[in-house]
Design a protein around this motif. Structure first.
Motif, PDB file in Angstrom:
ATOM      1  N   GLY A  75      44.446  44.301  49.247  1.00 54.54           N
ATOM      2  CA  GLY A  75      44.947  43.977  47.912  1.00 54.54           C
ATOM      3  C   GLY A  75      45.446  45.192  47.134  1.00 54.54           C
ATOM      4  O   GLY A  75      46.040  45.043  46.069  1.00 54.54           O
ATOM      5  N   GLY A  76      45.179  46.390  47.642  1.00 51.40           N
ATOM      6  CA  GLY A  76      45.686  47.585  46.971  1.00 51.40           C
ATOM      7  C   GLY A  76      44.926  47.947  45.694  1.00 51.40           C
ATOM      8  O   GLY A  76      45.408  48.721  44.883  1.00 51.40           O
ATOM      9  N   GLY A  77      43.741  47.383  45.511  1.00 55.34           N
ATOM     10  CA  GLY A  77      42.927  47.760  44.357  1.00 55.34           C
ATOM     11  C   GLY A  77      43.308  47.009  43.094  1.00 55.34           C
ATOM     12  O   GLY A  77      44.126  46.100  43.113  1.00 55.34           O
ATOM     13  N   ILE A  78      42.682  47.419  42.014  1.00 54.55           N
ATOM     14  CA  ILE A  78      42.851  46.714  40.746  1.00 54.55           C
ATOM     15  C   ILE A  78      44.162  47.116  40.082  1.00 54.55           C
ATOM     16  O   ILE A  78      44.572  48.262  40.122  1.00 54.55           O
ATOM     17  CB  ILE A  78      41.667  47.035  39.803  1.00 54.55           C
ATOM     18  CG1 ILE A  78      40.341  46.708  40.493  1.00 54.55           C
ATOM     19  CG2 ILE A  78      41.786  46.262  38.495  1.00 54.55           C
ATOM     20  CD1 ILE A  78      40.187  45.281  40.911  1.00 54.55           C
ATOM     21  N   LYS A  79      44.771  46.147  39.465  1.00 57.54           N
ATOM     22  CA  LYS A  79      46.055  46.330  38.793  1.00 57.54           C
ATOM     23  C   LYS A  79      45.971  47.393  37.691  1.00 57.54           C
ATOM     24  O   LYS A  79      44.955  47.509  37.033  1.00 57.54           O
ATOM     25  CB  LYS A  79      46.473  44.997  38.147  1.00 57.54           C
ATOM     26  CG  LYS A  79      47.778  44.478  38.671  1.00 57.54           C
ATOM     27  CD  LYS A  79      48.129  43.184  38.011  1.00 57.54           C
ATOM     28  CE  LYS A  79      49.057  42.421  38.936  1.00 57.54           C
ATOM     29  NZ  LYS A  79      49.113  41.021  38.641  1.00 57.54           N
ATOM     30  N   SER A  80      47.041  48.089  37.497  1.00 57.31           N
ATOM     31  CA  SER A  80      47.226  49.103  36.462  1.00 57.31           C
ATOM     32  C   SER A  80      45.993  49.997  36.256  1.00 57.31           C
ATOM     33  O   SER A  80      45.645  50.331  35.131  1.00 57.31           O
ATOM     34  CB  SER A  80      47.694  48.482  35.139  1.00 57.31           C
ATOM     35  OG  SER A  80      47.216  47.186  34.966  1.00 57.31           O
ATOM     36  N   GLY A  81      45.355  50.344  37.372  1.00 56.33           N
ATOM     37  CA  GLY A  81      44.309  51.357  37.328  1.00 56.33           C
ATOM     38  C   GLY A  81      43.055  50.997  36.560  1.00 56.33           C
ATOM     39  O   GLY A  81      42.231  51.854  36.265  1.00 56.33           O
ATOM     40  N   ARG A  82      42.919  49.720  36.215  1.00 57.10           N
ATOM     41  CA  ARG A  82      41.712  49.350  35.480  1.00 57.10           C
ATOM     42  C   ARG A  82      40.512  49.274  36.410  1.00 57.10           C
ATOM     43  O   ARG A  82      40.644  49.392  37.624  1.00 57.10           O
ATOM     44  CB  ARG A  82      41.927  48.022  34.766  1.00 57.10           C
ATOM     45  CG  ARG A  82      42.633  48.199  33.442  1.00 57.10           C
ATOM     46  CD  ARG A  82      42.350  47.038  32.521  1.00 57.10           C
ATOM     47  NE  ARG A  82      43.102  45.867  32.921  1.00 57.10           N
ATOM     48  CZ  ARG A  82      44.210  45.431  32.303  1.00 57.10           C
ATOM     49  NH1 ARG A  82      44.671  46.080  31.271  1.00 57.10           N
ATOM     50  NH2 ARG A  82      44.822  44.353  32.714  1.00 57.10           N
ATOM     51  N   LYS A  83      39.333  49.059  35.831  1.00 50.62           N
ATOM     52  CA  LYS A  83      38.107  49.047  36.631  1.00 50.62           C
ATOM     53  C   LYS A  83      37.783  47.645  37.122  1.00 50.62           C
ATOM     54  O   LYS A  83      37.935  46.671  36.399  1.00 50.62           O
ATOM     55  CB  LYS A  83      36.942  49.564  35.774  1.00 50.62           C
ATOM     56  CG  LYS A  83      36.328  50.840  36.329  1.00 50.62           C
ATOM     57  CD  LYS A  83      35.109  51.232  35.510  1.00 50.62           C
ATOM     58  CE  LYS A  83      33.856  50.800  36.239  1.00 50.62           C
ATOM     59  NZ  LYS A  83      32.740  50.467  35.457  1.00 50.62           N
ATOM     60  N   PHE A  84      37.299  47.573  38.354  1.00 57.63           N
ATOM     61  CA  PHE A  84      36.868  46.294  38.925  1.00 57.63           C
ATOM     62  C   PHE A  84      35.635  45.796  38.176  1.00 57.63           C
ATOM     63  O   PHE A  84      34.773  46.581  37.792  1.00 57.63           O
ATOM     64  CB  PHE A  84      36.520  46.495  40.404  1.00 57.63           C
ATOM     65  CG  PHE A  84      35.864  45.312  41.047  1.00 57.63           C
ATOM     66  CD1 PHE A  84      36.638  44.313  41.609  1.00 57.63           C
ATOM     67  CD2 PHE A  84      34.484  45.196  41.081  1.00 57.63           C
ATOM     68  CE1 PHE A  84      36.042  43.204  42.207  1.00 57.63           C
ATOM     69  CE2 PHE A  84      33.883  44.092  41.666  1.00 57.63           C
ATOM     70  CZ  PHE A  84      34.660  43.095  42.228  1.00 57.63           C
ATOM     71  N   LYS A  85      35.582  44.480  37.977  1.00 53.45           N
ATOM     72  CA  LYS A  85      34.376  43.943  37.342  1.00 53.45           C
ATOM     73  C   LYS A  85      33.663  42.938  38.232  1.00 53.45           C
ATOM     74  O   LYS A  85      32.472  43.049  38.465  1.00 53.45           O
ATOM     75  CB  LYS A  85      34.742  43.268  36.027  1.00 53.45           C
ATOM     76  CG  LYS A  85      33.519  42.830  35.235  1.00 53.45           C
ATOM     77  CD  LYS A  85      33.931  42.495  33.836  1.00 53.45           C
ATOM     78  CE  LYS A  85      32.750  42.239  32.936  1.00 53.45           C
ATOM     79  NZ  LYS A  85      33.205  42.013  31.573  1.00 53.45           N
ATOM     80  N   ALA A  86      34.387  41.952  38.729  1.00 56.34           N
ATOM     81  CA  ALA A  86      33.735  40.944  39.551  1.00 56.34           C
ATOM     82  C   ALA A  86      34.774  40.230  40.391  1.00 56.34           C
ATOM     83  O   ALA A  86      35.959  40.228  40.057  1.00 56.34           O
ATOM     84  CB  ALA A  86      33.010  39.918  38.680  1.00 56.34           C
ATOM     85  N   VAL A  87      34.322  39.631  41.480  1.00 58.74           N
ATOM     86  CA  VAL A  87      35.215  38.787  42.250  1.00 58.74           C
ATOM     87  C   VAL A  87      34.557  37.414  42.358  1.00 58.74           C
ATOM     88  O   VAL A  87      33.366  37.295  42.626  1.00 58.74           O
ATOM     89  CB  VAL A  87      35.557  39.389  43.634  1.00 58.74           C
ATOM     90  CG1 VAL A  87      34.309  39.716  44.431  1.00 58.74           C
ATOM     91  CG2 VAL A  87      36.449  38.427  44.434  1.00 58.74           C
ATOM     92  N   GLN A  88      35.372  36.409  42.069  1.00 57.44           N
ATOM     93  CA  GLN A  88      34.875  35.044  42.065  1.00 57.44           C
ATOM     94  C   GLN A  88      35.262  34.421  43.395  1.00 57.44           C
ATOM     95  O   GLN A  88      36.439  34.367  43.740  1.00 57.44           O
ATOM     96  CB  GLN A  88      35.516  34.297  40.888  1.00 57.44           C
ATOM     97  CG  GLN A  88      34.683  33.197  40.284  1.00 57.44           C
ATOM     98  CD  GLN A  88      34.829  31.882  41.016  1.00 57.44           C
ATOM     99  OE1 GLN A  88      35.701  31.730  41.852  1.00 57.44           O
ATOM    100  NE2 GLN A  88      33.955  30.938  40.739  1.00 57.44           N
ATOM    101  N   THR A  89      34.289  34.003  44.166  1.00 57.15           N
ATOM    102  CA  THR A  89      34.610  33.367  45.450  1.00 57.15           C
ATOM    103  C   THR A  89      34.109  31.936  45.446  1.00 57.15           C
ATOM    104  O   THR A  89      33.217  31.580  44.683  1.00 57.15           O
ATOM    105  CB  THR A  89      33.961  34.092  46.645  1.00 57.15           C
ATOM    106  OG1 THR A  89      32.549  33.856  46.613  1.00 57.15           O
ATOM    107  CG2 THR A  89      34.240  35.567  46.634  1.00 57.15           C
ATOM    108  N   GLY A  90      34.703  31.121  46.296  1.00 56.29           N
ATOM    109  CA  GLY A  90      34.155  29.780  46.515  1.00 56.29           C
ATOM    110  C   GLY A  90      34.629  28.733  45.537  1.00 56.29           C
ATOM    111  O   GLY A  90      34.056  27.654  45.489  1.00 56.29           O
ATOM    112  N   GLY A  91      35.646  29.030  44.755  1.00 60.59           N
ATOM    113  CA  GLY A  91      36.157  28.006  43.849  1.00 60.59           C
ATOM    114  C   GLY A  91      35.263  27.800  42.651  1.00 60.59           C
ATOM    115  O   GLY A  91      34.340  28.589  42.415  1.00 60.59           O
TER     116      GLY A  91
END
Lengths: 629, 192
Positions: free
Chosen positions: A399-415
């Motif tokens: 995915g090339g990391g987070i957009k515009s250099g911001r910090k990752f917070k969470a990833v929502q999986t499973g709908g």
């Protein structure tokens, strides 16, 4: 269309399809829903016209294929055999592509992918693709989904021919069991075991079903498989029917997927004409018929008992199911229901063997899984990775990391019934069991990446709101529990949260998971449970301090102007839609909080060199704003 | 009829016919399990979730709706375990908010020590147990009434609306089934 009456006929067709490809340039243009929305059709028309004009029409094959995956950069055009990948192709680019690449074999540099100072010519070298393992999607960018011969040319229906000629149904089931193929729809139930139970059920009439009711927000894995490779799903279904002993099967496809529906119907029609479906398939004694059932717009119909009710012609509502579908399902007959991606894996396992399939993946989850990677990542799209790939690899390498250099917070999986996973668990290998342990789930493969600008209470509210709309209302805990959860989450995000709210949310979560009738209800609290587990401080900030740490919840934020930084340029005041900003020219401006609707236009309008406008969410500013809300 | 089997309910062996549900088996053995949407002449529905019981098998434990789970030999059923009572109380807390005036619900809440509810009190005349709808379908085969709407919009209505005049005026059999006591009085008002 010629009907095959033996495996030999199929073999010959494969050879001639492969031959017709040889020595010819193939222009493969993505015509999945994503690229169609990006104007892939005008590109196709321009391509045909331009090739005609150049007199090169008979030298090249132009194919409109299924989804290539890198949807963000569509329309995608790949030139084979060199595999030159052009991205974001517009009708205006076509003349140059034909003149340079088709006629002279030169590259159109500006349409190639560039990353970190490097230019990538081949599609599979682009980092978005090079970190993937595309098995189910392998031929998606090569095949015309509307042409059965194309599929046959890539070994299509070879697995079916092999099974019908050389294997007993039990041998097929044993192969699937040995491959340890687990259901891709979310539950991860071993497919082989399900097949065997259905086969062993006493009733001689049995059914097989493709569950194509993918409805998770942001997910389009099954959609792309049905759009791009309907024949592989169909082949898997026919093999399954042979192994189980079913004579009829159903595709359940949601109405919102018109292209998936069209391509599936076409696939069925062509397979019937070719003698690969219907009576005496490939001259064998085995007969099998397939029908397509269109969904009518209910998320809950993806639940197996509701789906079966819908095919029976009744309201798509879950039923009490203490007797397995594999014993008593559709019309009371033993029924084997698998997800689109599960069926699509079947021909691969038969063709390459269970050992090949088992070589990829983790101890408990074999093979690959398709995810739709969306949200705040640089490169969004459809990705297929081996089970056990870490979330970090998917989000950063692919995915090339987070957009515009911001910090990752969470990833929502499973709908909507999945959960949010925080940074601390990014190195978790993705498989059925690991995600469940983290309080989320595999689901069908949705993956929504969120950065620091997302408020987790608001995210939970969004998903629970979605489930409120989709709950069928049959059982009391789901209908009333979700309704109350939405009320509570709304009041928390509006700054009206009360001290007992978190405990109440947790009790409703117990009510749902313990007492609801179907899977939708029992998992409905997951968005709340998982955000409470990892982001409880955000809930507490909303309720007690009346602040939204991410600055999302409008009732809890305010825009202010720093009098020392403001130069009085008036840019913000000019754009404010409610005329809430006042001030003399060249003097510090002020925002009237009573008029402000918190649209944030002033923040964007303020020149970068001044940076006088700020978004704040702190106790000192907000009470006034909350009172006026 | 198949031979009787033996299961245990709250530690006591109970003999049952395999065509009986756990709820029926419990009730014939004198064990009380509360229900709202169950009726002996109708198919199991599983909507109210009051009849939840716990099944234990070794370390595994599972809550199931006893109205739809069929008796099996060796089944270990618990009708008043902490897990069952917790779920039952949470369900009753919802019901108490929906229809605090219903005598039946007040009685069940009282029995299970549910005295207060944190849910928003919104006026409801119907718990959507579906007894009337299912009776009209399964017993009378007339299908005058049905569910319309989804989720919180779900409602019982005449489908199509003029079915009331055509058939219901001479029947009214579903009225006595309503566990809330509201449906009959509503009907009475409509008739006046």
């Amino acid at each position: 269309m010629e009907r095959f009456s033996s495996p030999r006929d199929l073999d010959q067709a494969r050879q001639s399809a492969a031959q017709s490809r040889q020595g010819r340039l193939t222009l493969s243009l993505c015509s999945g829903t994503g690229c169609l929305a990006n104007r892939s059709r005008p590109v196709y028309e321009a391509l045909i016209a331009e090739l005609d004009k150049a007199g090169a029409a008979d030298k090249v094959i132009v194919k409109r294929t299924g989804c290539h995956g890198f949807c963000e950069r569509g329309p995608i055009l790949v030139v084979y055999p060199q595999e030159i990948c052009y991205l974001s192709v517009q009708p205006d680019d076509v003349a140059e592509i034909v003149a340079k690449t088709v006629l002279k074999g030169e590259l159109v540099d500006r349409l190639l992918w560039k990353q970190a100072g490097k230019t990538f010519t081949r599609q599979s070298d682009i980092p978005f693709y090079s970190h993937q393992t595309r098995q189910v999607l392998a031929h998606n960018s090569l095949m015309d989904p509307a042409d059965i011969d194309d599929y046959i040319g890539y070994d299509g229906y070879a697995a079916l021919a092999d099974v019908l000629a050389n294997r007993t149904p039990q041998q097929v089931i044993d192969e699937i069991k040995r491959a340890d193929l687990r259901g891709r729809g979310g539950g991860g139930f071993p497919a082989g075991v399900k097949w065997e139970t259905t086969r062993n059920a006493a009733d001689p009439v049995k059914y097989v079903i493709v569950n194509g009711d993918e409805g998770d927000p942001g997910a389009y894995m099954d959609r792309s498989v049905l759009e791009g490779a309907p024949h592989s799903v169909l082949e898997g279904l026919i093999i399954g029917a042979y192994a189980i002993g079913a004579t009829a099967g159903f595709f359940y496809i949601r109405q919102e997927y018109p292209l998936a529906l069209t391509n599936t119907l076409k696939a069925i029609e062509q397979a019937e004409a070719r003698g690969l479906l219907g009576d005496n398939i490939l001259g064998s004694p085995f007969s099998f018929h397939v029908k397509v059932h269109q969904g009518a717009g209910a998320f809950v119909s993806g639940e197996s008992s509701a789906l079966v009710s819908a095919i029976e012609g009744r309201v798509g509502e879950p039923r009490l199911k203490y007797i397995r579908q594999s014993v008593s399902g559709l019309f009371g007959k033993p029924t084997c229901l698998n997800n689109v991606e599960t069926w699509a894996n079947v021909p691969l396992i038969i063709r390459n063997g269970a050992d090949w399939f088992r070589a990829t993946g983790t101890e408990g989850s074999k093979g690959t899984k398709i995810f739709s990677l969306v949200g705040q990542v640089e490169h969004t799209g459809l990705v297929e990775v081996p089970m056990g790939t870490t979330l970090r690899q998917i989000i950063y390498d692919i995915g090339g990391g987070i957009k515009s250099g911001r910090k990752f917070k969470a990833v929502q999986t499973g709908g909507p019934s999945g959960g949010c996973i925080p940074e601390a668990h990014l190195d978790t290998p993705v498989d059925f069991d690991a995600l469940t342990q983290l309080g989320s789930m595999m689901g069908s493969g949705g993956m929504i990446v969120m950065d620091e600008s997302s408020c987790m209470v608001d995210v939970a509210r969004y998903f629970v709101e979605f489930l409120k709309e989709e709950s069928c209302g049959k059982c009391l805990p789901c209908r009333e529990g979700i309704r109350e959860m939405v009320t509570i989450l709304n009041r928390i995000t509006q700054g009206q949260g009360r001290p007992g709210d978190i405990a109440f949310l947790e009790d409703i979560a117990v009510l749902l998971s313990e007492a609801a009738l179907c899977g939708l209800g029992t998992s409905a609290a997951n968005p709340v449970i998982s955000t409470l587990r990892y982001f409880r401080d955000e809930y507490e900030a909303h309720i007690h301090a009346k602040t939204c740490p991410a600055g999302v919840c409008k009732a809890l934020i305010a825009y202010t102007i720093d009098a020392e930084r403001c130069q009085g340029c008036g840019a913000c005041a000019k754009q404010c839609p409610t005329k809430a900003i006042t001030g003399e020219k060249k003097a510090a401006h002020r925002i009237d909080q009573k008029k402000c609707v918190k649209c944030g236009v002033c923040l964007d309008a303020c020149p970068k060199k001044y940076r006088a406008v700020a978004k704040v969410s702190s106790v000192s500013v907000v009470p006034e704003a909350v009172q006026t809300a | 009829m198949a031979d009787n089997i033996t299961l245990t309910i709250d530690g006591h062996p109970v003999s049952a016919d395999p065509s009986q549900t756990v709820l029926d088996a419990a009730r014939s053995a004198g064990v009380a399990i509360p229900t709202l949407c169950h009726h002996k002449d109708l198919l199991p529905y599983g909507g109210c979730r009051l009849c939840l019981v716990e099944l234990r098998q070794g370390k595994r434990s599972q809550l199931v709706a006893s109205c739809g789970y069929y008796a099996k030999a060796g089944l270990e059923v618990h009708t008043r375990s902490p897990r069952v009572l917790r779920a039952r109380k949470l369900v009753l807390e919802v019901l108490l908010a929906l229809m605090p005036y219903s005598e039946e619900i007040r009685r069940l809440a009282h029995e299970n020590e549910v005295t207060e509810t944190r849910y928003q009190r919104t006026m409801h005349y119907c718990v959507l147990c579906g007894l009337c709808v299912r009776y009209c379908d399964e017993v009378k085969h007339t299908n005058c009434i049905g569910f319309v709407g989804r989720g919180v919009e779900r409602n019982v209505a005449w489908v199509p609306p003029d079915r009331y005049d055509q058939t219901c005026r001479t029947c009214f059999e579903c009225m006595s089934l309503c566990p809330t006591g509201v449906f009959p009085s509503n009907f009475g008002l409509a008739e006046v």
